[in-house]
Design a protein around this motif. Structure first.
Motif, PDB file in Angstrom:
ATOM      1  N   VAL A   1      -4.181  -1.169  -0.582  1.00 19.92           N
ATOM      2  CA  VAL A   1      -3.176  -0.283   0.027  1.00 19.92           C
ATOM      3  C   VAL A   1      -2.905  -0.732   1.464  1.00 19.92           C
ATOM      4  CG1 VAL A   1      -3.244   1.995   0.586  1.00 19.92           C
ATOM      5  CG2 VAL A   1      -4.117   1.661  -1.568  1.00 19.92           C
ATOM      6  N   GLN A   2      -2.020  -0.391   1.819  1.00 15.74           N
ATOM      7  CA  GLN A   2      -1.225  -0.665   3.094  1.00 15.74           C
ATOM      8  C   GLN A   2      -2.240  -0.386   4.396  1.00 15.74           C
ATOM      9  OE1 GLN A   2       2.930  -0.240   3.901  1.00 15.74           O
ATOM     10  NE2 GLN A   2       2.965  -1.766   5.462  1.00 15.74           N
ATOM     11  N   SER A   3      -2.340   1.032   4.348  1.00 16.35           N
ATOM     12  CA  SER A   3      -3.084   1.382   5.490  1.00 16.35           C
ATOM     13  C   SER A   3      -4.647   1.179   5.653  1.00 16.35           C
ATOM     14  CB  SER A   3      -2.849   3.036   5.430  1.00 16.35           C
ATOM     15  OG  SER A   3      -3.792   3.370   4.050  1.00 16.35           O
ATOM     16  N   THR A   4      -5.229   0.892   4.532  1.00 18.10           N
ATOM     17  CA  THR A   4      -6.619   0.441   4.771  1.00 18.10           C
ATOM     18  C   THR A   4      -6.492  -0.992   5.004  1.00 18.10           C
ATOM     19  OG1 THR A   4      -6.702   0.048   2.304  1.00 18.10           O
ATOM     20  CG2 THR A   4      -7.564   2.076   3.191  1.00 18.10           C
ATOM     21  N   GLY A   5      -5.541  -1.592   4.373  1.00 21.02           N
ATOM     22  CA  GLY A   5      -5.417  -3.196   4.735  1.00 21.02           C
ATOM     23  C   GLY A   5      -5.250  -3.423   6.175  1.00 21.02           C
ATOM     24  N   ALA A   6      -4.308  -2.553   6.726  1.00 16.54           N
ATOM     25  CA  ALA A   6      -3.970  -2.996   8.442  1.00 16.54           C
ATOM     26  C   ALA A   6      -5.452  -2.717   9.018  1.00 16.54           C
ATOM     27  CB  ALA A   6      -3.191  -2.037   8.872  1.00 16.54           C
ATOM     28  N   ALA A   7      -6.372  -1.872   8.610  1.00 13.73           N
ATOM     29  CA  ALA A   7      -7.436  -1.557   9.217  1.00 13.73           C
ATOM     30  C   ALA A   7      -8.627  -2.647   9.089  1.00 13.73           C
ATOM     31  CB  ALA A   7      -7.928   0.008   8.905  1.00 13.73           C
ATOM     32  N   HIS A   8      -8.870  -3.003   7.685  1.00 11.61           N
ATOM     33  CA  HIS A   8     -10.161  -3.595   7.027  1.00 11.61           C
ATOM     34  C   HIS A   8      -9.876  -4.927   6.562  1.00 11.61           C
ATOM     35  CE1 HIS A   8     -11.267   0.948   6.605  1.00 11.61           C
ATOM     36  NE2 HIS A   8     -11.541   0.605   7.965  1.00 11.61           N
ATOM     37  N   TRP A   9      -8.748  -5.111   5.834  1.00 13.06           N
ATOM     38  CA  TRP A   9      -8.675  -6.257   5.293  1.00 13.06           C
ATOM     39  C   TRP A   9      -9.288  -7.869   5.869  1.00 13.06           C
ATOM     40  CZ3 TRP A   9      -7.577  -7.807   0.277  1.00 13.06           C
ATOM     41  CH2 TRP A   9      -7.128  -9.120  -0.025  1.00 13.06           C
ATOM     42  N   HIS A  10      -8.515  -8.054   6.836  1.00 17.16           N
ATOM     43  CA  HIS A  10      -9.275  -9.388   7.531  1.00 17.16           C
ATOM     44  C   HIS A  10     -10.590  -9.207   7.878  1.00 17.16           C
ATOM     45  CE1 HIS A  10      -4.639  -9.746   8.141  1.00 17.16           C
ATOM     46  NE2 HIS A  10      -4.891 -11.126   8.233  1.00 17.16           N
ATOM     47  N   THR A  11     -11.070  -8.114   8.165  1.00 18.01           N
ATOM     48  CA  THR A  11     -12.483  -8.134   8.591  1.00 18.01           C
ATOM     49  C   THR A  11     -13.336  -8.361   7.271  1.00 18.01           C
ATOM     50  OG1 THR A  11     -11.935  -6.768  10.519  1.00 18.01           O
ATOM     51  CG2 THR A  11     -14.190  -6.645   9.590  1.00 18.01           C
ATOM     52  N   LEU A  12     -12.891  -7.446   6.236  1.00 18.49           N
ATOM     53  CA  LEU A  12     -13.646  -7.510   5.244  1.00 18.49           C
ATOM     54  C   LEU A  12     -14.091  -8.929   4.402  1.00 18.49           C
ATOM     55  CD1 LEU A  12     -12.733  -4.226   3.401  1.00 18.49           C
ATOM     56  CD2 LEU A  12     -15.109  -4.838   4.107  1.00 18.49           C
ATOM     57  N   LEU A  13     -12.679  -9.478   4.508  1.00 17.81           N
ATOM     58  CA  LEU A  13     -12.710 -10.832   3.829  1.00 17.81           C
ATOM     59  C   LEU A  13     -13.466 -11.903   4.760  1.00 17.81           C
ATOM     60  CD1 LEU A  13      -9.118 -11.019   2.407  1.00 17.81           C
ATOM     61  CD2 LEU A  13     -11.274 -10.592   1.157  1.00 17.81           C
ATOM     62  N   ARG A  14     -13.338 -11.895   5.748  1.00 20.36           N
ATOM     63  CA  ARG A  14     -14.030 -12.849   6.931  1.00 20.36           C
ATOM     64  C   ARG A  14     -15.751 -12.445   6.747  1.00 20.36           C
ATOM     65  NH1 ARG A  14     -12.734 -13.013  12.639  1.00 20.36           N
ATOM     66  NH2 ARG A  14     -13.870 -14.910  12.517  1.00 20.36           N
ATOM     67  N   ALA A  15     -15.672 -11.300   6.616  1.00 21.06           N
ATOM     68  CA  ALA A  15     -17.277 -10.782   6.575  1.00 21.06           C
ATOM     69  C   ALA A  15     -18.127 -11.280   5.188  1.00 21.06           C
ATOM     70  CB  ALA A  15     -17.429  -9.598   6.718  1.00 21.06           C
ATOM     71  N   ARG A  16     -17.162 -11.477   4.089  1.00 20.42           N
ATOM     72  CA  ARG A  16     -17.689 -11.864   2.806  1.00 20.42           C
ATOM     73  C   ARG A  16     -17.915 -13.596   2.921  1.00 20.42           C
ATOM     74  NH1 ARG A  16     -17.591  -6.886   2.498  1.00 20.42           N
ATOM     75  NH2 ARG A  16     -19.160  -7.559   3.825  1.00 20.42           N
ATOM     76  N   ALA A  17     -16.912 -14.226   3.780  1.00 20.34           N
ATOM     77  CA  ALA A  17     -17.036 -15.702   3.680  1.00 20.34           C
ATOM     78  C   ALA A  17     -18.395 -15.682   4.591  1.00 20.34           C
ATOM     79  CB  ALA A  17     -15.955 -15.992   4.402  1.00 20.34           C
ATOM     80  N   ILE A  18     -18.309 -15.130   5.751  1.00 17.81           N
ATOM     81  CA  ILE A  18     -19.466 -15.623   6.838  1.00 17.81           C
ATOM     82  C   ILE A  18     -20.736 -15.300   6.124  1.00 17.81           C
ATOM     83  CG2 ILE A  18     -20.596 -14.842   8.980  1.00 17.81           C
ATOM     84  CD1 ILE A  18     -17.248 -14.223   9.954  1.00 17.81           C
ATOM     85  N   GLU A  19     -21.108 -14.004   5.536  1.00 19.23           N
ATOM     86  CA  GLU A  19     -22.435 -13.879   5.213  1.00 19.23           C
ATOM     87  C   GLU A  19     -22.883 -14.685   4.117  1.00 19.23           C
ATOM     88  OE1 GLU A  19     -21.743  -9.734   4.571  1.00 19.23           O
ATOM     89  OE2 GLU A  19     -21.045  -9.777   2.593  1.00 19.23           O
TER      90      GLU A  19
END
Length: 294
Positions: free
Chosen positions: A181-199
């Motif tokens: 969803v666009q609104s949650t994507g703008a807030a969370h998308w990059h952070t969530l994907l980077r977190a899954r990669a990093i952890e």
């Protein structure tokens, strides 16, 4: 023998209720990715049909549908493996949100059924995925040239225990195809994907649908786009922005996963599952501030 690199085709497009048009886009992007050297082409969740819950439920496809057969033929024609990152999959009396895995010989070798369903209220709007589909039963890995790839879909990204389980089982790459969803994507998308990669010290590959470029066009719900590839160190290697039809081939160096996990052995450092499941001890503090000695 395990390959040391993997060329992945990352795709993004504006999906609508027009299945034929969506399929034509998918076939074009598979061809373009293969021409650029991709070994695996990743397609987004709901890329073949994006509409309301009622529309998507009524348009659910069987795995032997004409559209799936065309994707299988494209895999053979272009000599690439394809992951259709999520479709409403009518199986007997049930419907699942399934990522279909097609090998370069055109065989449908299996699927992952989305485990976490998007039942949420965002911006006053209700998204009740459980009215369309049932949750899947467990994690799935695919293996290509000795490389283990973990399958997840969209909302699964908010449940890090799934990605961790896949990484512990050997996944060096995590797929997160999405219609975010666009609104949650703008807030969370990059952070969530980077977190899954990093952890997990793994590559994350996330093909995506994107909202209409025409402000006059009313999407059933606007999606964020920004299909991403993230390195095991959390670096963004590709971001397709808001392009309504795009593909990029990214070469993943699997030695980067090995080096990162050797330097930060977080997977080896996990405690036994029973220790995490134990009831936490509660340390209670006094609510009254202590007097400061003068």
């Amino acid at each position: 023998m395990t390959a040391r690199t993997l060329k992945v085709g990352l795709t993004q497009w504006h999906a609508t209720t027009d299945i034929a048009a969506n399929l034509a886009t998918a076939l074009r992007l598979i061809e373009r990715a293969a021409a650029a050297g991709a070994q695996l082409v990743t397609l987004p969740e709901n890329g073949l049909m994006l509409g309301t819950n009622v529309q998507m439920r009524e348009a659910a496809l069987h795995e032997d549908a004409t559209e799936i057969r065309q994707l299988r033929r494209a895999a053979v024609t272009h000599g690439v493996a394809v992951v259709l990152g999520g479709m409403k999959n009518r199986t007997g009396e049930a419907t699942y949100n399934s990522a279909l895995v097609i090998d370069a010989a055109g065989e449908l070798v299996g699927r992952y059924d989305k485990m976490h369903l998007f039942d949420a209220r965002i911006g006053g709007r209700s998204f009740e995925a459980s009215t369309v589909e049932r949750p899947g039963a467990g994690p799935v890995l695919l293996e290509l040239n000795g490389i283990r790839i973990g399958l997840t879909i969209c909302y699964d990204v908010r449940f890090p225990e799934l990605s961790r389980a896949l990484a512990v089982a050997g996944a060096q790459v995590l797929l997160v195809p999405a219609a975010f969803v666009q609104s949650t994507g703008a807030a969370h998308w990059h952070t969530l994907l980077r977190a899954r990669a990093i952890e997990n010290l793994a590559y994350v590959v996330a093909p995506a649908t994107v909202h209409s470029p025409d402000p006059e066009f009313a999407d059933a719900f606007a999606t964020y786009g920004h299909a991403l590839v993230v390195s095991p160190w959390g670096e963004i290697l590709a971001d397709l922005g808001e392009d309504p039809e795009a593909v990029r081939v990214v070469e993943l160096d699997l030695e980067a996963v090995t080096r990162a996990r050797a330097g930060l052995p977080v997977l080896a450092g996990r405690r036994g599952a029973g220790e995490y499941d134990a009831e936490p001890r509660v340390l209670r503090l006094s609510g009254r501030a202590a007097e400061v000695a003068r």
